[in-house]
Design a protein around this motif. Sequence first.
Motif, mmCIF file in Angstrom:
data_model
loop_
_atom_site.group_PDB
_atom_site.id
_atom_site.type_symbol
_atom_site.label_atom_id
_atom_site.label_comp_id
_atom_site.label_asym_id
_atom_site.label_seq_id
_atom_site.Cartn_x
_atom_site.Cartn_y
_atom_site.Cartn_z
ATOM 1 N N MET A 414 1.142 -1.386 0.274
ATOM 2 C CA MET A 414 0.424 0.410 0.450
ATOM 3 C C MET A 414 0.976 1.019 -0.010
ATOM 4 S SD MET A 414 -3.125 1.514 0.024
ATOM 5 C CE MET A 414 -3.783 -0.661 0.391
ATOM 6 N N ILE A 417 2.515 1.712 -3.089
ATOM 7 C CA ILE A 417 1.035 1.864 -4.340
ATOM 8 C C ILE A 417 1.252 3.685 -4.091
ATOM 9 C CG2 ILE A 417 -0.961 1.695 -5.372
ATOM 10 C CD1 ILE A 417 -0.704 -0.804 -4.869
ATOM 11 N N PRO A 426 1.540 -0.001 -9.577
ATOM 12 C CA PRO A 426 0.314 -0.209 -8.892
ATOM 13 C C PRO A 426 -0.610 -1.484 -9.613
ATOM 14 C CG PRO A 426 0.453 2.253 -9.683
ATOM 15 C CD PRO A 426 1.572 0.996 -10.604
ATOM 16 N N THR A 427 -0.339 -1.028 -11.123
ATOM 17 C CA THR A 427 -1.691 -2.947 -11.730
ATOM 18 C C THR A 427 -0.830 -4.024 -11.207
ATOM 19 O OG1 THR A 427 -1.655 -1.069 -13.393
ATOM 20 C CG2 THR A 427 -1.869 -3.411 -13.414
ATOM 21 N N ARG A 428 0.444 -4.020 -10.996
ATOM 22 C CA ARG A 428 0.867 -5.611 -11.247
ATOM 23 C C ARG A 428 1.148 -5.333 -9.030
ATOM 24 N NH1 ARG A 428 5.522 -3.369 -13.768
ATOM 25 N NH2 ARG A 428 7.033 -2.856 -12.692
ATOM 26 N N MET A 430 -0.941 -3.923 -7.712
ATOM 27 C CA MET A 430 -2.582 -4.897 -7.146
ATOM 28 C C MET A 430 -2.738 -6.005 -7.282
ATOM 29 S SD MET A 430 -3.785 -1.535 -5.810
ATOM 30 C CE MET A 430 -5.956 -2.972 -5.833
ATOM 31 N N LYS A 431 -2.108 -5.962 -7.932
ATOM 32 C CA LYS A 431 -2.836 -8.030 -8.657
ATOM 33 C C LYS A 431 -2.176 -9.067 -7.282
ATOM 34 C CE LYS A 431 -1.609 -11.623 -12.181
ATOM 35 N NZ LYS A 431 -1.260 -12.402 -10.928
ATOM 36 N N GLN A 432 -0.871 -8.448 -7.093
ATOM 37 C CA GLN A 432 -0.352 -9.077 -5.719
ATOM 38 C C GLN A 432 -0.881 -8.846 -4.419
ATOM 39 O OE1 GLN A 432 4.239 -7.884 -5.418
ATOM 40 N NE2 GLN A 432 4.216 -9.466 -3.913
ATOM 41 N N MET A 433 -1.268 -7.399 -4.664
ATOM 42 C CA MET A 433 -1.834 -7.124 -3.149
ATOM 43 C C MET A 433 -3.681 -8.464 -3.525
ATOM 44 S SD MET A 433 -2.259 -3.474 -2.842
ATOM 45 C CE MET A 433 -3.554 -3.937 -1.178
ATOM 46 N N LYS A 434 -3.978 -9.311 -3.898
ATOM 47 C CA LYS A 434 -5.460 -9.443 -4.737
ATOM 48 C C LYS A 434 -4.734 -11.159 -4.220
ATOM 49 C CE LYS A 434 -8.008 -6.870 -7.640
ATOM 50 N NZ LYS A 434 -8.836 -6.681 -8.920
ATOM 51 N N GLU A 437 -4.424 -11.588 -0.561
ATOM 52 C CA GLU A 437 -5.924 -11.164 0.080
ATOM 53 C C GLU A 437 -6.459 -12.220 0.002
ATOM 54 O OE1 GLU A 437 -7.260 -7.597 -1.520
ATOM 55 O OE2 GLU A 437 -7.279 -6.038 -0.063
#
Length: 552
Positions: A414, A417, A426-428, A430-434, A437
């Motif tokens: 976070m 980003i 940020p796109t990469r 965000m995928k890692q964050m998903k 999670e």
Amino acid sequence: MKVAIYARYSSDNQRDASIADQLRICRLHAEKQGWQIVEEYTDHAISGASLLRPGIQALISDATRGRFGLVLAEAMDRLSRDQEDIAGLFKRMAYADVKIVTLSEGEVTHLHVGLKGTMNALFLKDLADKTRRGQRGRVELGKSGGGNAYGYDVVKKFDGNGEPVRGDRTVNEVQAEVIRRIFRDYAAGKSAKRIAFELNKDGIAAPGGGDWGFSTINGNPKRGNGILNNEMYVGKLIWNRQRFLKDPDTGKRQARMNPESEWITQDVPELRILDDDLWQSVKERQRAVKRNHSDDGETENHFRERRRPKYLFSGLTKCGCCGGGYSMISADLVGCSTARNKGTCDNRKNIRRDQLEARVLNALRHHLMDPALFKEFCDEFTREMNRLRMERRASIDAAEAEIKRIDRELDKLMKLIMASGSDDAPTRMMKQMKDLESRQKELKAFLQEAEEPPPLLHPNMAHHYHIQVDELYAALQEDSEAKRMVAADVLRSLVREIILTPENGELQIDVRGDLAGILAVSLKSKRPAGGAGRSQVEMVAGTGFEPVTFRL
């Protein structure tokens, strides 16, 4: 996206390659979409008219546990052709937050379920109508409408185009002589039970390849089954005597008689095995037996048809010699059914029903829950539970540690980003964050299930058991039929099976107690299979302990 693939083909006429082809094209589609395949489920040569298939049941079970978020199949009819089933499957998947996608329809919606489900249901009806039309056409040509009867062989041949010619039969002379023997013996006065006895003694295989029983010979005259009722043996082919309907709850076929006006009768003299005089002699004796109830086999059928009340441990008593059932052989005695009906067991030792019940009830009251033996069981159970608790604690600690690590990783991502000025980074991230999670969600679900309290065994459980069984025994003596039935049901739940073995001229009785039922009664549960104590009982009974066994 985690995805499960499902494939099915419906009949032996199709090939295993059909399954492989479905899986292959589904894998290619998943690869194009960037989906992760976590499992593949298949059903081979099983109709899509029912959900009672091992592959689809495993898929539903795993979907409810959150193993995947999408089901991929070639088409909706691979999942089910039944309108009610496809609607139910769609509801279950929606409840589990799992989408259904097919290569033919795309993402399945309520509209697909309504329209396509109706089309598939109509397809099944049309297929059934065409099949029956083809069967009727063969019957009118004097050929078999399907299946085969004892005494005949299927003729395998092909037409000029190489297509199989269906419905031709020829007489099997070896089996035909057995049929003539059965009819001659029955007409001479032998019972169906005695005939079965003698056939088994001579080593003659029954139609199914096993042992002969009186019901195989007697059958059901109304339905036209059984050796003595098959009119094919006098050159008469009868088709459409009954139809079959599928029970919507169990998926099993149930026979229903058709009006006689709808029967199709065709003469097939080339398939005749018996002469008319012998056939009529048997029919006359069957009518006399029905009037007088003098024949052993018919008496047994009549005895069953009266549906007399079952005795207390009916269905639980087994022969220690052959494994067959011990059942009522008269108003007072129970004996080995196999020895009596088939003659393939030498155990002819009988016992009075009231004596058997008294001995088993006495054992349930005084021997099944011996305090000293139960203490030993408690000690072993405690050691086993401690071992399982340590293993579970290690898994819980590891899951909690991983959740904390994921929290730290999410915080770092976070911050990165927010500090990043790039559009791609940020796109990469965000995928890692998903992904993190999603993993965190799985771990939390595991912890929620793993933190159930372990089952506990009270030191006085044996004492509680004896009090409960004494109360149930007293209830059996009550005037109230409802109380007696409830008490009998609970007492039956304590017994897994009762083995009766002849030894030294006496019947030795071994009782195998159902551990889950025993502990449930000890916990004062009204219904051993359910209630508040159910999870405890199932966990106790599932920790590797054999059912309690004792000899009377």
